[in-house]
Motif scaffolding. Structure first.
Motif, PDB file in Angstrom:
ATOM      1  N   LEU A  51      67.146 -23.270 -38.661  1.00  0.00           N
ATOM      2  CA  LEU A  51      65.777 -22.792 -38.505  1.00  0.00           C
ATOM      3  C   LEU A  51      65.430 -21.752 -39.573  1.00  0.00           C
ATOM      4  O   LEU A  51      64.332 -21.772 -40.138  1.00  0.00           O
ATOM      5  N   GLY A  52      66.355 -20.873 -39.882  1.00  0.00           N
ATOM      6  CA  GLY A  52      66.110 -19.844 -40.899  1.00  0.00           C
ATOM      7  C   GLY A  52      65.841 -20.434 -42.263  1.00  0.00           C
ATOM      8  O   GLY A  52      64.896 -20.030 -42.956  1.00  0.00           O
ATOM      9  N   VAL A  53      66.651 -21.394 -42.664  1.00  0.00           N
ATOM     10  CA  VAL A  53      66.453 -22.041 -43.959  1.00  0.00           C
ATOM     11  C   VAL A  53      65.130 -22.803 -43.967  1.00  0.00           C
ATOM     12  O   VAL A  53      64.385 -22.765 -44.954  1.00  0.00           O
ATOM     13  N   SER A  54      64.818 -23.477 -42.865  1.00  0.00           N
ATOM     14  CA  SER A  54      63.563 -24.219 -42.780  1.00  0.00           C
ATOM     15  C   SER A  54      62.363 -23.281 -42.907  1.00  0.00           C
ATOM     16  O   SER A  54      61.382 -23.601 -43.587  1.00  0.00           O
ATOM     17  N   LEU A  55      62.427 -22.129 -42.264  1.00  0.00           N
ATOM     18  CA  LEU A  55      61.351 -21.143 -42.378  1.00  0.00           C
ATOM     19  C   LEU A  55      61.193 -20.646 -43.807  1.00  0.00           C
ATOM     20  O   LEU A  55      60.080 -20.543 -44.330  1.00  0.00           O
ATOM     21  N   LEU A  56      62.307 -20.342 -44.460  1.00  0.00           N
ATOM     22  CA  LEU A  56      62.246 -19.846 -45.829  1.00  0.00           C
ATOM     23  C   LEU A  56      61.702 -20.903 -46.785  1.00  0.00           C
ATOM     24  O   LEU A  56      60.911 -20.593 -47.678  1.00  0.00           O
ATOM     25  N   VAL A  57      62.111 -22.151 -46.598  1.00  0.00           N
ATOM     26  CA  VAL A  57      61.601 -23.228 -47.453  1.00  0.00           C
ATOM     27  C   VAL A  57      60.106 -23.423 -47.224  1.00  0.00           C
ATOM     28  O   VAL A  57      59.338 -23.620 -48.172  1.00  0.00           O
ATOM     29  N   ALA A  58      59.670 -23.346 -45.967  1.00  0.00           N
ATOM     30  CA  ALA A  58      58.239 -23.479 -45.671  1.00  0.00           C
ATOM     31  C   ALA A  58      57.443 -22.337 -46.297  1.00  0.00           C
ATOM     32  O   ALA A  58      56.356 -22.557 -46.849  1.00  0.00           O
ATOM     33  N   LEU A  59      57.957 -21.107 -46.237  1.00  0.00           N
ATOM     34  CA  LEU A  59      57.282 -19.981 -46.864  1.00  0.00           C
ATOM     35  C   LEU A  59      57.211 -20.130 -48.378  1.00  0.00           C
ATOM     36  O   LEU A  59      56.181 -19.852 -49.001  1.00  0.00           O
ATOM     37  N   LEU A  60      58.303 -20.593 -48.973  1.00  0.00           N
ATOM     38  CA  LEU A  60      58.324 -20.804 -50.422  1.00  0.00           C
ATOM     39  C   LEU A  60      57.343 -21.892 -50.826  1.00  0.00           C
ATOM     40  O   LEU A  60      56.603 -21.741 -51.803  1.00  0.00           O
ATOM     41  N   ALA A  61      57.319 -22.986 -50.071  1.00  0.00           N
ATOM     42  CA  ALA A  61      56.373 -24.068 -50.370  1.00  0.00           C
ATOM     43  C   ALA A  61      54.930 -23.582 -50.235  1.00  0.00           C
ATOM     44  O   ALA A  61      54.066 -23.933 -51.049  1.00  0.00           O
ATOM     45  N   GLY A  62      54.656 -22.749 -49.247  1.00  0.00           N
ATOM     46  CA  GLY A  62      53.313 -22.194 -49.086  1.00  0.00           C
ATOM     47  C   GLY A  62      52.928 -21.275 -50.225  1.00  0.00           C
ATOM     48  O   GLY A  62      51.789 -21.299 -50.701  1.00  0.00           O
TER      49      GLY A  62
END
Length: 90
Positions: free
Chosen positions: A40-51
């Motif tokens: 979940l942490g990696v997914s959140l960070l990737v989503a923030l980076l993509a945004g």
């Protein structure tokens, strides 16, 4: 200014490590053609980076590109304009 940017980058990296460490739950993201598994942490960070990347691209497309075009037109107009001699009293 470089020091401030460096400190902000370190702060973001530290926050990313904390988010990743505090959210170790496994998640699966199904995109239809591929399923990605991660924490979940990696997914959140990737989503923030993509945004952030998407926001930067939108900013570039809506502000930076039109301003560069306007600057290019102004420079071309100045280059094409005849040089006006100074018309003061002599």
């Amino acid at each position: 200014m470089r020091l401030i940017r460096f400190l902000i980058a370190l702060l973001c990296i530290a926050a990313g490590v904390v988010v990743g460490a505090l959210n170790p739950q496994p998640v699966s993201l199904d995109f239809g053609f591929v399923t990605l598994r991660g924490t979940l942490g990696v997914s959140l960070l990737v989503a923030l980076l993509a945004g952030a990347i998407a926001g930067g691209l939108m900013l570039a497309a809506s502000v930076v590109v039109p301003l560069r075009q306007q600057l290019r037109r102004e420079r071309a107009r100045q280059a094409a304009a005849p040089a006006n001699p100074h018309t003061g009293d002599s």
